[in-house]
Motif scaffolding. Structure first.
Motif, PDB file in Angstrom:
ATOM      1  N   GLN A  88       0.819  -1.214   0.000  1.00  0.00           N
ATOM      2  CA  GLN A  88       0.000   0.000   0.000  1.00  0.00           C
ATOM      3  C   GLN A  88       0.853   1.263   0.000  1.00  0.00           C
ATOM      4  OE1 GLN A  88      -3.202   0.100   2.879  1.00  0.00           O
ATOM      5  NE2 GLN A  88      -3.170   2.319   2.951  1.00  0.00           N
ATOM      6  N   GLY A  89       1.925   1.282   0.778  1.00  0.00           N
ATOM      7  CA  GLY A  89       2.777   2.468   0.847  1.00  0.00           C
ATOM      8  C   GLY A  89       3.416   2.807  -0.491  1.00  0.00           C
ATOM      9  N   GLU A  90       3.869   1.800  -1.204  1.00  0.00           N
ATOM     10  CA  GLU A  90       4.477   2.003  -2.522  1.00  0.00           C
ATOM     11  C   GLU A  90       3.427   2.487  -3.523  1.00  0.00           C
ATOM     12  OE1 GLU A  90       7.655   1.690  -5.503  1.00  0.00           O
ATOM     13  OE2 GLU A  90       7.475   2.168  -3.392  1.00  0.00           O
ATOM     14  N   TYR A  91       2.239   1.886  -3.481  1.00  0.00           N
ATOM     15  CA  TYR A  91       1.139   2.286  -4.353  1.00  0.00           C
ATOM     16  C   TYR A  91       0.792   3.756  -4.116  1.00  0.00           C
ATOM     17  CZ  TYR A  91      -3.623   1.873  -6.437  1.00  0.00           C
ATOM     18  OH  TYR A  91      -4.761   2.017  -7.184  1.00  0.00           O
ATOM     19  N   GLN A  92       0.657   4.123  -2.845  1.00  0.00           N
ATOM     20  CA  GLN A  92       0.316   5.490  -2.485  1.00  0.00           C
ATOM     21  C   GLN A  92       1.421   6.453  -2.918  1.00  0.00           C
ATOM     22  OE1 GLN A  92      -0.915   5.868   1.569  1.00  0.00           O
ATOM     23  NE2 GLN A  92      -1.520   7.991   1.327  1.00  0.00           N
ATOM     24  N   TYR A  93       2.672   6.059  -2.729  1.00  0.00           N
ATOM     25  CA  TYR A  93       3.794   6.900  -3.144  1.00  0.00           C
ATOM     26  C   TYR A  93       3.730   7.152  -4.658  1.00  0.00           C
ATOM     27  CZ  TYR A  93       8.461   8.311  -4.505  1.00  0.00           C
ATOM     28  OH  TYR A  93       9.518   8.982  -5.075  1.00  0.00           O
ATOM     29  N   CYS A  94       3.526   6.089  -5.435  1.00  0.00           N
ATOM     30  CA  CYS A  94       3.474   6.221  -6.894  1.00  0.00           C
ATOM     31  C   CYS A  94       2.341   7.137  -7.324  1.00  0.00           C
ATOM     32  CB  CYS A  94       3.324   4.852  -7.553  1.00  0.00           C
ATOM     33  SG  CYS A  94       4.782   3.799  -7.395  1.00  0.00           S
ATOM     34  N   LEU A  95       1.161   6.947  -6.758  1.00  0.00           N
ATOM     35  CA  LEU A  95       0.020   7.799  -7.110  1.00  0.00           C
ATOM     36  C   LEU A  95       0.295   9.258  -6.742  1.00  0.00           C
ATOM     37  CD1 LEU A  95      -2.868   5.464  -5.885  1.00  0.00           C
ATOM     38  CD2 LEU A  95      -2.304   5.993  -8.277  1.00  0.00           C
ATOM     39  N   SER A  96       0.863   9.476  -5.564  1.00  0.00           N
ATOM     40  CA  SER A  96       1.167  10.835  -5.118  1.00  0.00           C
ATOM     41  C   SER A  96       2.201  11.502  -6.015  1.00  0.00           C
ATOM     42  CB  SER A  96       1.681  10.830  -3.668  1.00  0.00           C
ATOM     43  OG  SER A  96       0.686  10.370  -2.798  1.00  0.00           O
ATOM     44  N   GLU A  97       3.229  10.764  -6.379  1.00  0.00           N
ATOM     45  CA  GLU A  97       4.268  11.310  -7.256  1.00  0.00           C
ATOM     46  C   GLU A  97       3.716  11.610  -8.650  1.00  0.00           C
ATOM     47  OE1 GLU A  97       7.783  12.127  -6.696  1.00  0.00           O
ATOM     48  OE2 GLU A  97       6.701  12.282  -4.786  1.00  0.00           O
ATOM     49  N   LEU A  98       2.869  10.727  -9.153  1.00  0.00           N
ATOM     50  CA  LEU A  98       2.251  10.985 -10.457  1.00  0.00           C
ATOM     51  C   LEU A  98       1.383  12.238 -10.389  1.00  0.00           C
ATOM     52  CD1 LEU A  98       1.377   7.334 -11.494  1.00  0.00           C
ATOM     53  CD2 LEU A  98       3.023   8.848 -12.643  1.00  0.00           C
ATOM     54  N   MET A  99       0.650  12.395  -9.291  1.00  0.00           N
ATOM     55  CA  MET A  99      -0.183  13.579  -9.106  1.00  0.00           C
ATOM     56  C   MET A  99       0.690  14.833  -9.046  1.00  0.00           C
ATOM     57  SD  MET A  99      -3.265  14.684  -8.782  1.00  0.00           S
ATOM     58  CE  MET A  99      -4.517  13.838  -7.891  1.00  0.00           C
ATOM     59  N   LYS A 100       1.814  14.741  -8.364  1.00  0.00           N
ATOM     60  CA  LYS A 100       2.720  15.885  -8.221  1.00  0.00           C
ATOM     61  C   LYS A 100       3.271  16.338  -9.579  1.00  0.00           C
ATOM     62  CE  LYS A 100       6.761  15.335  -6.141  1.00  0.00           C
ATOM     63  NZ  LYS A 100       7.758  15.157  -5.075  1.00  0.00           N
ATOM     64  N   HIS A 101       3.551  15.387 -10.465  1.00  0.00           N
ATOM     65  CA  HIS A 101       4.127  15.699 -11.776  1.00  0.00           C
ATOM     66  C   HIS A 101       3.070  15.839 -12.876  1.00  0.00           C
ATOM     67  CE1 HIS A 101       8.300  15.174 -10.531  1.00  0.00           C
ATOM     68  NE2 HIS A 101       7.868  14.178  -9.790  1.00  0.00           N
ATOM     69  N   ASN A 102       1.803  15.632 -12.516  1.00  0.00           N
ATOM     70  CA  ASN A 102       0.737  15.659 -13.514  1.00  0.00           C
ATOM     71  C   ASN A 102       0.578  17.064 -14.096  1.00  0.00           C
ATOM     72  OD1 ASN A 102      -1.065  14.139 -14.980  1.00  0.00           O
ATOM     73  ND2 ASN A 102      -2.772  14.509 -13.607  1.00  0.00           N
ATOM     74  N   GLY A 103       0.418  17.094 -15.414  1.00  0.00           N
ATOM     75  CA  GLY A 103       0.276  18.361 -16.104  1.00  0.00           C
ATOM     76  C   GLY A 103       1.591  18.860 -16.667  1.00  0.00           C
ATOM     77  N   ALA A 104       2.684  18.266 -16.228  1.00  0.00           N
ATOM     78  CA  ALA A 104       4.002  18.651 -16.743  1.00  0.00           C
ATOM     79  C   ALA A 104       4.607  17.448 -17.465  1.00  0.00           C
ATOM     80  CB  ALA A 104       4.895  19.119 -15.601  1.00  0.00           C
TER      81      ALA A 104
END
Length: 171
Positions: free
Chosen positions: A133-149
């Motif tokens: 779960q922690g890795e999944y959440q990290y990946c989703l959060s990082e994708l959200m952080k870079h989304n749009g760029a």
């Protein structure tokens, strides 16, 4: 092992979050036209080799795949030649297409080709217990952080998954 015809952008998404290895945990063999690999995976330096070492397999296309990809030039003018080739490989070999490209996804639907993208790969990794779960959440959060760029994914889908995770116990 299931084969999946690969476009480039999903690999870029995973590279941006420094998790290029994750899709290779799934029981899939990702294939990509050799010439597309050589021309589309140039940056950063070593990206092509990193993916090949992780398991991305270069393939040659058949005459039928080439002809089909060529015939789609006027039907799908927004698709690049490598995009049309990835779609033709998926259609002719009756395998899934890995892409996040909106125009390519729409063309795949029109051609009755199943599609999987970055978020779908992450879902399969988490649901199949390939990642915690922690890795999944990290990946989703990082994708959200870079989304749009560097990443272009549906924000609502990323948010929905992150909200669902916040309701789960980490234990």
């Amino acid at each position: 092992m299931e084969f999946i015809s690969s476009d480039t952008n999903v690999w870029i998404d995973f590279r941006v979050i420094s998790r290029t290895n994750l899709p290779f945990l799934l029981p899939f063999t990702y294939i990509m036209y050799t010439e597309s690999m050589a021309s589309e995976l140039l940056t950063p330096v070593g990206f092509h080799e990193e993916l090949v070492n992780a398991g991305l397999v270069g393939v040659e296309i058949t005459y039928e795949e080439f002809t089909l990809a060529d015939s789609w030039g006027s039907i799908y003018p927004r698709l690049s030649v490598p995009d049309r080739i990835a779609l033709a490989i998926a259609k002719k070999r009756n395998i899934v297409l890995l892409t996040g490209d909106g125009a390519l996804r729409k063309a795949a639907v029109r051609e009755n080709v199943s599609v999987l993208g970055t978020i779908g790969i992450l879902d399969k990794l988490f649901e199949g217990n390939y990642i915690q779960q922690g890795e999944y959440q990290y990946c989703l959060s990082e994708l959200m952080k870079h989304n749009g760029a560097d990443v272009r994914l549906p924000s609502a889908e990323l948010r929905k998954r992150l909200e669902n995770l916040s309701q789960l116990s980490p234990y």
